[in-house]
Write a protein that holds these residues in place. Structure first.
Motif: not given
Length: 636
Positions: A544-568
């Motif tokens: 309707e007039a003034g109503q919005s649709m929001l689109l979201r990308v929710y990322p997570w990383y599957s790992t057994s230990s904390d990691v760096t250098g990973k990008y969505i």
């Protein structure tokens, strides 16, 4: 005359006969309960299957939320706050949490952040013997204040086997390995207690709250462990759990868990007269509403059926559906009727696919019938066809190939530009692999995002298996004044770089707080590093007039230990729709002056093509010599 008067009195009295009392069962909890779009994943929440176990006087309102802990569901405004508004006197509220409370190995996330200053810690975690209990008490007490009846349900166990038994951690007892936060901010890691010590046992803590507050308690942890152990590890993997992990059930597993909860309620006398836990023919859902569907748009939904102790013991379950709809067992061959043979009085759990395809506007009401001759069930099927042909087309496109790029908009709408929550752009770079049918050149750069507030390359936490509600990248569109904007296509490319552990869910919502989210894609496994995946959806959304649709990308990383250098990684986000006047209906496409000097071709995933597609549904963007632009959707 006397008999006539008696008849009138009788009919008058019928007007005042009490109607069957209606009651709602609200289910709150995590992703093991939540609703899922059947076209995006094989995960199913058990509360999705719950309605079939009740008669027509009971309505199930499933509000399970992926990634929710007892804390986050309470504190984030889109969830418990909205459920509270739906609770009426006499309603029931089923409360199941623990899976995400176990973040931080049994430490409270907010306490860790406060004492260590590390803002990257997952705040959702709770301590079983303290903060977890505190939030359970809040749900119980506030439900009662609203006149509702709380039921505490211990979480279904995880598929963590050791030999033929579910492990201690699988039963949500962290006693073999947990962390302890000290007053000075130091953390004692890898602590353990004996099996007779329930200090770190979440289901045990829930049971204590149930006893303390005199609340019905269903030990689903034990019930589900017994179920899974009866199947064994291999059969659980192939039959009861989704393909991505050892936490979420698939359709059959979710159905069996829902049956356990319904039977446990009946055993405790909770809605026992309205529960059909032992029915011989089970159909889920109990009604099928497609909602609005655009004319000539094919939409498919799932219906599951199973039978136990059927009479006759050997035969065929015949399934038929009325005009406007067709049914299939393989999602390829559709017809108005199919037959499902069975033996030994049991029909194996079967998923059927129901397709709606309307050629004109209007509401179609139909019936889907299941019968083996002696037992018949019917469910209502409803669909409303909406014709949006002839309106003014709208296309917004985010190229996302460089920092200087912004969106391009064609047609009457307002754009909500890209934004980030707990994420930020790292850089723009080329990526090795695109889908085979994609014409994007290899030189095309994509937007690479990492966690904000982290060290230079971002640090993704170990043990994440689902979205984090506060971590996302967002896009959006808003209908202009005096107009209605029909969204009929959403597309984008998404991928991971730096490793093959990147995961994500793509969802949209028409609510500002992103409640009532609808997933259009989920990549919970098999995202190969440096590879882009096409996301394409054809929703039916009327803004309707003034109503919005929001689109979201929710990322997570599957790992057994904390990691760096990973990008969505993201590229070519596209939203397409048709605008009509709110007062005069569908408007004609705006006239253009001059001849088109350039034509750009997009598929409904938002891909700009270098040549004209020979078939399929696609968009033509024409740029005219006078500067005007038009967008047209074409189907071949």
């Amino acid at each position: 005359m006397k008999n006539y008067r008696l008849l009138l009195l009788f009919l008058f009295g019928l007007l005042f006969l009490p109607l069957a009392a209606q009651v709602t069962v609200h289910t709150i909890g995590d992703s093991t309960m939540a609703d899922y779009d059947e076209s995006t994943t094989d995960k199913r929440g058990w509360a999705m299957m719950f309605q079939q176990y009740f008669d027509e006087t009971v309505t199930v309102n499933n509000r399970g939320k992926s990634g929710a802990s007892s804390k986050s569901f309470y504190q984030e405004s889109a969830y418990w706050t909205t459920v509270r508004k739906q609770i009426s006197e006499g309603d029931y509220v089923i409360i199941q949490f623990s899976h995400n409370d176990e973040k931080n190995n049994g430490m409270d996330g907010d306490s860790v952040i406060a004492k260590t200053g590390d803002s990257t810690v997952d705040y959702r975690g709770t301590i079983p013997y303290s903060t977890y209990k505190d939030f359970l008490r809040l749900y119980v007490n506030e439900t009662r204040e609203l006149g509702g009846i709380p039921i505490l349900v211990a979480p279904m166990c995880r598929k963590y086997f050791s030999g033929g038994s579910i492990t201690r951690a699988g039963k949500h007892d962290l006693g073999d390995k947990f962390y302890v936060l000290q007053d000075d901010g130091t953390i004692l890691e890898n602590q353990s207690v004996g099996t007779d010590d329930h200090t770190m046992d979440y289901p045990y803590a829930m049971q204590q709250v149930a006893e303390e507050l005199d609340v019905p308690f269903i030990d689903l942890t034990t019930l589900s462990a017994e179920l899974f152990e009866s199947y064994g590890d291999a059969a659980c993997t192939s039959l009861l759990f989704c393909s991505d992990d050892s936490t979420h059930p698939c359709a059959l597993g979710a159905n069996l868990i829902a049956h356990l909860v319904a039977q446990a309620m009946a055993d405790q006398g909770i809605l026992a007269d309205h529960i059909q836990a032992n029915t011989d023919l089970l159909v889920n859902p109990t009604s099928l509403d497609f909602g609005q569907v655009y004319v000539n748009q094919s939409v498919v939904k799932e219906v599951s059926v199973s039978g136990m102790d059927l009479d006759p013991a050997e035969g065929t379950l015949d399934v038929s559906i009325t005009d406007g709809f067709t049914v299939s067992t393989d999602k390829q061959n559709y017809s108005s009727s199919i037959s499902l043979p069975y033996t030994d009085a049991n029909l194996e759990y079967t998923t059927l696919y129901v397709r709606a395809l309307l050629s004109e506007a209007g509401t179609v009401n139909g019936t889907m019938t299941f019968t083996n001759g002696n037992n018949t069930k019917e469910i209502e099927v409803t669909c409303e066809g909406v014709d949006i042909s002839g309106g003014e087309e709208v296309l917004v496109h985010w190229d996302l190939s460089s920092a200087s790029d912004s969106y391009t908009l064609t047609g009457p709408a307002e754009v909500i530009d890209e934004s980030w929550s707990d994420l930020e752009v790292y850089n723009y770079a080329t990526i090795a692999n695109w889908p085979d049918d994609c014409d994007i050149p290899s030189s095309q750069k994509v937007q690479r995002n990492h966690l904000s507030g982290k060290e230079s390359n971002g640090s993704w936490s170990a043990g994440e298996i689902d979205e984090v509600s506060t971590r996302y990248i967002q896009f959006g569109i808003t209908a202009q004044e005096s107009s209605i904007l029909h969204i009929d296509s959403i597309g984008l490319y998404v991928g991971g770089a730096g490793g093959s552990g990147m995961r994500c869910r793509v969802s949209y919502s028409v609510n500002d707080d992103f409640s009532d989210a609808h997933a259009i894609a989920e990549y919970a496994s098999s995202m190969t590093s440096n590879t882009m995946y096409a996301v394409s959806a054809q929703p039916v959304i009327a803004l309707e007039a003034g109503q919005s649709m929001l689109l979201r990308v929710y990322p997570w990383y599957s790992t057994s230990s904390d990691v760096t250098g990973k990008y969505i990684c993201l590229s070519s986000v596209t939203i397409h729709g048709i605008t009509e006047s709110a007062t005069t209906g569908i408007k004609s496409i705006s006239e253009t002056v001059g001849s088109p000097v350039k034509e750009l071709y997009y598929d409904l995933s938002g891909v700009q093509r270098t040549s004209k597609p020979s078939k399929g549904v696609y968009l033509i963007k024409k740029i005219y010599s006078d500067g005007n632009v038009s967008v047209t959707k074409v189907a071949k």
